[in-house]
Write a protein that holds these residues in place. Structure first.
Motif, short mmCIF file in Angstrom:
data_model
loop_
_atom_site.label_atom_id
_atom_site.label_comp_id
_atom_site.label_asym_id
_atom_site.label_seq_id
_atom_site.Cartn_x
_atom_site.Cartn_y
_atom_site.Cartn_z
N TYR A 2 0.83 -1.19 0.00
CA TYR A 2 0.00 0.00 0.00
C TYR A 2 0.87 1.24 0.00
N SER A 3 0.30 2.30 -0.45
CA SER A 3 1.01 3.57 -0.49
C SER A 3 1.13 4.14 0.92
N THR A 4 2.23 4.85 1.16
CA THR A 4 2.43 5.48 2.46
C THR A 4 1.53 6.68 2.66
N ALA A 5 0.82 7.09 1.61
CA ALA A 5 -0.08 8.25 1.72
C ALA A 5 -1.42 7.86 2.32
N ASP A 6 -1.75 6.52 2.44
CA ASP A 6 -3.02 6.09 3.02
C ASP A 6 -3.07 6.49 4.49
N SER A 7 -4.20 7.03 4.91
CA SER A 7 -4.36 7.49 6.30
C SER A 7 -5.08 6.48 7.16
N CYS A 8 -5.69 5.44 6.57
CA CYS A 8 -6.44 4.43 7.32
C CYS A 8 -5.89 3.05 7.03
N CYS A 9 -5.92 2.20 8.03
CA CYS A 9 -5.46 0.82 7.87
C CYS A 9 -6.52 0.02 7.14
N PRO A 10 -6.16 -0.76 6.13
CA PRO A 10 -7.16 -1.55 5.41
C PRO A 10 -7.70 -2.72 6.22
N GLU A 11 -7.06 -3.05 7.36
CA GLU A 11 -7.50 -4.19 8.16
C GLU A 11 -8.48 -3.77 9.25
N CYS A 12 -8.11 -2.70 9.97
CA CYS A 12 -8.94 -2.31 11.12
C CYS A 12 -9.42 -0.87 11.07
N GLU A 22 8.93 3.80 7.52
CA GLU A 22 7.81 2.86 7.54
C GLU A 22 6.49 3.57 7.81
N SER A 23 5.42 2.94 7.30
CA SER A 23 4.04 3.37 7.59
C SER A 23 3.36 2.23 8.33
N VAL A 24 3.03 2.44 9.63
CA VAL A 24 2.56 1.37 10.50
C VAL A 24 1.21 1.75 11.09
N CYS A 25 0.32 0.76 11.17
CA CYS A 25 -0.98 0.97 11.80
C CYS A 25 -0.78 1.04 13.32
N GLU A 26 -1.37 2.04 13.97
CA GLU A 26 -1.21 2.21 15.41
C GLU A 26 -1.98 1.16 16.21
N GLY A 29 -0.65 -2.85 14.15
CA GLY A 29 0.78 -2.97 13.84
C GLY A 29 1.09 -3.40 12.43
N LEU A 30 0.11 -3.36 11.53
CA LEU A 30 0.36 -3.75 10.14
C LEU A 30 1.26 -2.72 9.46
#
Length: 288
Positions: A2-12, A22-26, A29-30
């Motif tokens: 996924y692009s680092t410009a995405d602001s929302c996690c596609p999982e949660c 890195e771009s990590v879901c808070e 942790g994805l």
């Protein structure tokens, strides 16, 4: 990825944090994306990280049988007694283990000779590396059987010079090499016959700058000699003759026209030909 410009996690659907590369879901942790490119220097130094550009070793080279990937056990003046003798034995065994076959031993000797010849003849490193590659090809084609290694090293340099239009005569190479002229010619014939070298007739113009510099002639004489070479080519005076003799004769003719102090013996000596050969070409140029 996924692009680092995405602001929302596609999982949660949680917020994405951009931390360094890195771009990590808070929340879960994805890792959505990473950019591990380090734009800093590639060297490292633990003593002084600001000024000492320490690298990891020399680059690969074709002028060594192992491409320069081998290691050596160094020397130290702080080691004494039994430890010093032990390291001496380790160095000896390590040196023997680096060469396992006769072919590698021949390559070590040949590449060392090629490096010595190219240095003595003031040839560039590109000629050195290509001559080593040509010798390796000759060895793989089993052309060295019954012929001298010294002859093939000299022939590889001569063939590479001819292919790259670098003016070096056979006499110049054999004067520095450990091979005779007959050995060089025999090895060169085998290389040309079996490997199909991309070499053509030698242009006498290639010798003019070097001969003019050795004879301390002005640039106007060199330009006039180039015109004489072109005229000789148009009249068919070059075919079947020594290109070095043609260059020397054209320089002598141009120097005579400009009233420069140049003798036939000096011009013939620089070109590695006899004064008789030079006079024969000189008279043909005058008659033409």
């Amino acid at each position: 990825m996924y692009s680092t410009a995405d602001s929302c996690c596609p999982e949660c659907d949680s917020r994405v944090r951009h931390d360094g590369t890195e771009s990590v879901c808070e929340q879960c942790g994805l890792v959505l994306g990473e950019d591990p490119i380090d734009h800093g220097p590639e060297w490292r130094s633990f003593d002084d990280d600001d000024t000492s550009p320490v690298r990891t070793g020399a680059p690969l080279t074709r002028s060594r049988h192992d491409r320069g990937l081998s290691t050596e056990i160094g020397y130290s003046s702080r080691v004494k007694g039994r430890k010093r003798r032990q390291f001496a034995r380790l160095r000896r065994q390590h040196s023997r283990a680096q060469i396992s076959t006769k072919a590698e031993r021949n390559q070590v000797y040949a590449f060392t000779e090629i490096r010595r010849l190219t240095s003595a003849l003031s040839l560039p490193t590109s000629i050195r590396d290509r001559a080593c590659v040509l010798f390796d090809s000759a060895q793989n084609a089993n052309l060295l059987r019954g012929r001298s290694i010294e002859g093939f090293t000299a022939a590889a340099i001569y063939a590479t010079c001819r292919a790259d239009s670098v003016s070096r005569t056979i006499e110049e190479i054999t004067t520095t090499a450990r091979a005779s002229e007959a050995e060089l010619k025999a090895a060169y014939s085998a290389l040309n016959r079996e490997l199909g070298l991309p070499t053509g007739p030698i242009d006498p113009v290639e010798y003019l700058p070097r001969f003019a510099c050795a004879l301390d002639l002005p640039q106007s004489v060199e330009h006039r000699a180039q015109e004489l070479v072109s005229d000789a080519r148009e009249r068919g005076l070059i075919a079947g003759r020594n290109p070095g003799g043609i260059a020397a004769a054209c320089l002598y003719t141009a120097a005579t026209e400009a009233s420069c102090d140049l003798t036939q013996d000096d011009a013939a000596e620089v070109a590695g030909v006899t004064p008789v050969t030079l006079r024969s070409t000189y008279y043909d140029l005058i008659d033409a």
